[in-house]
Design a protein around this motif. Structure first.
Motif, mmCIF file in Angstrom:
data_model
loop_
_atom_site.group_PDB
_atom_site.id
_atom_site.type_symbol
_atom_site.label_atom_id
_atom_site.label_comp_id
_atom_site.label_asym_id
_atom_site.label_seq_id
_atom_site.Cartn_x
_atom_site.Cartn_y
_atom_site.Cartn_z
ATOM 1 N N PHE A 214 -7.061 7.716 -1.130
ATOM 2 C CA PHE A 214 -7.693 6.511 -0.603
ATOM 3 C C PHE A 214 -8.278 5.666 -1.736
ATOM 4 C CE2 PHE A 214 -11.550 4.318 0.769
ATOM 5 C CZ PHE A 214 -11.000 3.435 1.676
ATOM 6 N N VAL B 107 -2.195 9.613 8.536
ATOM 7 C CA VAL B 107 -1.264 8.759 9.277
ATOM 8 C C VAL B 107 -0.431 7.916 8.311
ATOM 9 C CG1 VAL B 107 -1.075 6.981 11.036
ATOM 10 C CG2 VAL B 107 -2.827 8.733 11.236
ATOM 11 N N HIS B 108 -1.092 7.424 7.266
ATOM 12 C CA HIS B 108 -0.361 6.634 6.274
ATOM 13 C C HIS B 108 0.689 7.476 5.572
ATOM 14 C CE1 HIS B 108 -2.220 2.631 6.099
ATOM 15 N NE2 HIS B 108 -3.277 3.247 6.637
ATOM 16 N N ARG C 116 3.604 8.147 7.800
ATOM 17 C CA ARG C 116 4.506 6.993 7.896
ATOM 18 C C ARG C 116 5.433 6.904 6.691
ATOM 19 N NH1 ARG C 116 2.735 1.412 10.320
ATOM 20 N NH2 ARG C 116 2.093 1.038 8.174
ATOM 21 N N TYR D 81 -14.228 -1.954 8.261
ATOM 22 C CA TYR D 81 -13.357 -0.873 8.723
ATOM 23 C C TYR D 81 -13.960 -0.178 9.940
ATOM 24 C CZ TYR D 81 -10.566 3.299 9.014
ATOM 25 O OH TYR D 81 -9.755 4.283 9.487
ATOM 26 N N LYS E 17 0.829 -1.201 0.000
ATOM 27 C CA LYS E 17 0.000 0.000 0.000
ATOM 28 C C LYS E 17 0.868 1.257 0.000
ATOM 29 C CE LYS E 17 -4.111 -1.948 0.453
ATOM 30 N NZ LYS E 17 -4.542 -2.663 -0.732
ATOM 31 N N ASP F 73 -15.480 7.069 2.247
ATOM 32 C CA ASP F 73 -14.682 8.130 2.837
ATOM 33 C C ASP F 73 -14.409 7.757 4.281
ATOM 34 O OD1 ASP F 73 -13.560 10.387 3.730
ATOM 35 O OD2 ASP F 73 -15.310 11.685 3.451
ATOM 36 N N PRO F 74 -13.182 7.369 4.600
ATOM 37 C CA PRO F 74 -12.899 6.916 5.964
ATOM 38 C C PRO F 74 -13.166 8.002 7.018
ATOM 39 C CG PRO F 74 -11.028 6.543 4.524
ATOM 40 C CD PRO F 74 -12.004 7.353 3.759
ATOM 41 N N GLN F 75 -13.275 9.234 6.580
ATOM 42 C CA GLN F 75 -13.674 10.325 7.468
ATOM 43 C C GLN F 75 -12.780 10.511 8.681
ATOM 44 O OE1 GLN F 75 -17.762 10.158 8.576
ATOM 45 N NE2 GLN F 75 -18.441 10.007 6.465
ATOM 46 N N THR F 76 -11.592 9.982 8.614
ATOM 47 C CA THR F 76 -10.704 10.174 9.758
ATOM 48 C C THR F 76 -9.373 10.647 9.220
ATOM 49 O OG1 THR F 76 -10.080 7.883 9.566
ATOM 50 C CG2 THR F 76 -11.693 8.429 11.255
ATOM 51 N N ASN F 77 -8.448 10.796 10.125
ATOM 52 C CA ASN F 77 -7.121 11.211 9.700
ATOM 53 C C ASN F 77 -6.289 10.021 9.267
ATOM 54 O OD1 ASN F 77 -7.006 10.057 12.164
ATOM 55 N ND2 ASN F 77 -5.578 11.537 13.051
ATOM 56 N N VAL F 78 -6.950 8.883 8.991
ATOM 57 C CA VAL F 78 -6.199 7.663 8.740
ATOM 58 C C VAL F 78 -5.260 7.791 7.537
ATOM 59 C CG1 VAL F 78 -8.085 6.573 7.444
ATOM 60 C CG2 VAL F 78 -6.376 5.166 8.542
ATOM 61 N N TRP G 251 -6.683 2.139 -2.146
ATOM 62 C CA TRP G 251 -7.490 1.050 -1.577
ATOM 63 C C TRP G 251 -8.579 0.551 -2.517
ATOM 64 C CZ3 TRP G 251 -4.478 3.406 1.981
ATOM 65 C CH2 TRP G 251 -3.952 2.574 2.967
ATOM 66 N N PRO H 57 -1.738 1.734 11.041
ATOM 67 C CA PRO H 57 -0.999 2.831 11.669
ATOM 68 C C PRO H 57 -1.722 3.473 12.840
ATOM 69 C CG PRO H 57 -1.422 3.296 9.330
ATOM 70 C CD PRO H 57 -1.974 1.960 9.610
ATOM 71 N N LEU H 58 -3.057 3.511 12.785
ATOM 72 C CA LEU H 58 -3.809 4.076 13.898
ATOM 73 C C LEU H 58 -3.666 3.195 15.132
ATOM 74 C CD1 LEU H 58 -7.168 5.295 12.302
ATOM 75 C CD2 LEU H 58 -5.193 6.651 12.977
ATOM 76 N N GLU I 295 -0.262 3.643 16.688
ATOM 77 C CA GLU I 295 -0.161 4.874 17.481
ATOM 78 C C GLU I 295 -0.568 4.624 18.930
ATOM 79 O OE1 GLU I 295 -2.487 7.916 15.705
ATOM 80 O OE2 GLU I 295 -0.817 8.664 14.491
ATOM 81 N N GLU J 139 -4.809 -3.188 6.841
ATOM 82 C CA GLU J 139 -3.706 -2.347 6.385
ATOM 83 C C GLU J 139 -4.023 -0.863 6.554
ATOM 84 O OE1 GLU J 139 -0.995 -3.356 2.842
ATOM 85 O OE2 GLU J 139 -2.812 -4.535 2.569
#
Lengths: 226, 441
Positions: free
Chosen positions: A178, A195-196, A199, B349, A156, A187-192, A182, B319-320, B323, B315
């Motif tokens: 995303f 974060v990726h 990283r 998810y 990924k 919409d994962p609607q988070t800061n995910v 993916w 990362p979350l 953390e 996957e």
């Protein structure tokens, strides 16, 4: 770059016209489906922003008519219908991208930029490797090299970096990232995604990559080639 | 009024039907019993008359007279008397003379005779047949039969009267029962109409059609009440989850307008934009949930490989979890199902996101997929047993004030997606932590 905006809501239309003009596009507008179709057929554009629900002639009908006439201008559909099914329908009728109202202007601009430049992007996708500064991305071997050093990337992460590099100098929104990496409509609607990216950014920094992933506030990310 | 009239109408119909039925049975009874006897008697009577007419033509008078000797007397309750000519001479047979005004055969008339043997008067029915110079009288005593007949008609009348009385009583009772049941349905319908959705038709467990109907109507009412509750809950939730942030946004904008400085700081505006985005996303989720619950989404189903989908979700969330020093353990068997991959991805998810967000620091999240089920469990703080059922309800964030942003629709959306795919989801305590089991198929 010439853009046609077909949108019946006057405020939205004028605002989009102003915003796109400020970005350096030449903008024409139409207030209903009939005018929109007429202009799209008569003049040539690099991109059409098409509202889904229009008076006189529905957006999908305009799109189908354009496509059946052999007009291949990229079309971005704007719609208040947000379900995946509707989206699939829009894309099936020949749309190139689908953005749900209410949308962020930055997201729209990012998508317009990518659509308008797509021919170049496509040729990039067919290349076997992308080189930028001291970074080499080997598409066939799914490998990343910094200088002569091989860097281990998860699948990924590789896709993420690849998408960013393929669209270098363009703003890429979180949703676009995303969807590209993916491949799900959601919409994962988070800061995910942040974060990726963080990283990946950290990984690149650790191996002294000269390529940096810049943050565009409120929108997403951009890799600058200069 | 309606109730009264239908009771009486039903009673009347019922009574009429039973009476007609009983009358018919009585008529049949008459035809095959008393009627049969009467017909037999009449037949033999006319046979005898015909016989004597024939005999009188073929025999001489003296030969014919012999027929009336006691040994030739015909049986069957018939009395024969021969009077060769007018006057009382030479009368042979049962009677000492043939009465004057007896009608000629085949017309039968009734006449009294004095029975010297019993010193009694007997009523005979008979007719006279002219033979030779005189006439022969063929008569029979029908009194017994007539008494039977009278008795039969009296009994029949009583039977019909009793039928009418009992029939109308039964009919009344029966139609009361039916009409009461129908009108109880009516009453409940009226109650529901006037807004009381909790009204239910009483069920008597008899299992008859009325009971079944009541059960069905009650079930329908329950569903209706549920969706009403949902709508009410949704409206409340919208009021809270949209009004509150909208109000906040409005206040902040108003404050900006009232500020003396002409320039507005960008970070203030960005904050407002973020607030607006949250409102939009809540609104979107609400719409989506409603559509999911009504089956308006996910109509296009493909083969989805669930293990790959779970790997993708892991996957994404990894990362979350890292953390928070959480460890995700995955044990997946290849499983293929039919479904909408984007919706399923979202459901899984959301479940993972839920575990990561709420199980706490340093926990372990296990994901196990077999062909039977998918189990996601953690050893975190879990949720109290009594709140487990509430977790899947719309906008219950297990704390009434819902102060934490962005949540509350996640699990209901999961449940709606799972239901849409014909699967079941169950949340239990993992002692400690939370265990979510998704039974496939």
């Amino acid at each position: 770059m010439k853009v046609l905006i077909v949108e019946d809501d006057r405020t939205t239309r004028e605002f989009l016209q102003q915003a796109l003009t400020e970005q350096g596009y030449t903008v024409e507008t139409a207030g209903d489906g009939q005018d929109g179709l007429f202009m799209a057929l008569e003049l040539s554009f690099d991109l059409i922003v098409l509202d889904r629900m229009l008076p006189k002639l529905d957006g999908l009908t305009v799109l189908t008519t354009l496509r059946s006439g052999g007009n291949e201008t990229p079309v971005l559909i704007l719609s208040a219908l947000d379900s995946v099914d509707e989206r699939v329908k829009g894309l099936k009728h020949g749309g190139d991208d689908y953005l749900v109202k209410p949308f962020a202007l930055a997201e729209l601009l990012a998508r317009i930029e990518i659509l308008a430049r797509r021919p170049a992007g496509l040729s990039k996708a067919q290349t076997t490797e992308i080189k930028l500064k001291n970074l080499t991305l080997d598409m066939l071997g799914h490998k990343l090299m910094i200088g002569d050093e091989y860097v281990e990337l998860q699948p990924k992460e590789f896709k993420l970096l690849r998408y960013l590099l393929e669209h270098q100098d363009q703003v890429v929104s979180r949703t676009m990232l995303f969807e590209a990496v993916w491949d799900y409509q959601f919409d994962p609607q988070t800061n995910v995604i942040d974060v990726h990216v963080a990283r990946l950014r950290k990984k690149l920094n650790e191996v002294n990559s000269l390529v940096e992933i810049g943050t565009v506030r409120g929108v997403g990310y951009r890799v600058i080639s200069e | 009024m309606l109730k009264k009239s239908s009771v009486w109408r039903l009673t009347l119909i019922y009574t009429l039907l039973t009476t007609v039925l009983v009358t018919f049975v009585l008529l049949a009874l008459y035809y095959f019993s008393v009627g049969q006897v009467i017909r037999a008697q009449e037949t033999s009577f006319h046979e005898v008359v015909a016989q004597h007419r024939l005999l009188s033509k073929q025999l001489t008078q003296s030969e014919y007279k012999l027929q009336f000797s006691p040994e030739f007397q015909l049986s069957g309750g018939l009395s024969l008397t021969f009077q060769p000519e007018k006057g009382l001479t030479d009368v042979v047979g049962r009677l000492s003379s043939v009465p004057e005004h007896v009608s000629l055969c085949p017309n039968v008339s009734r006449f009294p005779v004095y029975q010297a043997r019993y010193d009694d008067i007997e009523i005979l029915s008979g007719c006279a047949l002219p033979v030779y110079e005189g006439k022969v009288l063929v008569a029979q005593n029908r009194q017994q039969l007539e008494r039977w007949l009278a008795l039969f008609w009296k009994t029949s009348l009583i039977a019909i009267l009793v039928t009418i009385v009992i029939g109308s009583l039964c009919g009344l009772w029966f139609s009361r029962k039916v009409v009461t049941k129908v009108s109880s349905v009516n009453r409940i319908a009226r109650k529901v109409e006037s807004g009381d959705l909790s009204a239910r038709i009483p069920i008597d467990d008899s299992g008859d059609e009325f009971d079944q109907m009541a059960v069905h109507i009650n079930r329908m009412l329950s569903q209706l009440e549920d969706s009403f509750e949902t709508v009410r809950g949704t409206t409340d939730a919208i009021a809270h989850d949209l009004r509150t942030p909208l109000g906040r946004l409005r206040l902040q904008l108003e404050y900006l307008v009232c500020q003396k400085e002409e320039t507005v700081k960008t970070d203030v505006l960005v904050g407002l934009l973020e607030e607006l985005d949250r409102i939009i996303s809540t609104f979107k989720s609400m719409l989506e949930l409603t559509k999911l619950e009504h089956g308006l989404l996910g109509s296009e189903k493909d083969r989805v490989s669930l293990d790959e989908l779970i790997n993708d979700a892991v996957e994404l969330i990894q990362p979350l979890a890292e953390e928070q020093n959480q460890n995700i353990l995955v044990d997946l068997q290849p499983v293929q199902i039919r479904g909408d991959s984007s919706l399923l991805f979202r459901a899984i998810y959301n479940l993972l996101d839920n575990s990561v967000k709420y199980s706490g620091e340093g926990t372990e999240i296990k994901i196990k997929l077999s062909s039977k089920d998918l189990v996601i469990s953690d050893n975190g703080v879990g949720i109290p047993e009594e709140d487990v059922a509430k977790a899947f309800q719309r906008l219950s964030r297990l704390d009434a004030s819902r102060s934490q942003p962005g949540y509350g629709l996640g699990l209901p959306i999961v449940k709606a997606i799972i239901n849409l795919h014909g699967m079941k989801i169950k949340m239990t305590s993992n002692n400690p932590g939370l265990r979510v089991r998704l039974s496939l198929s």
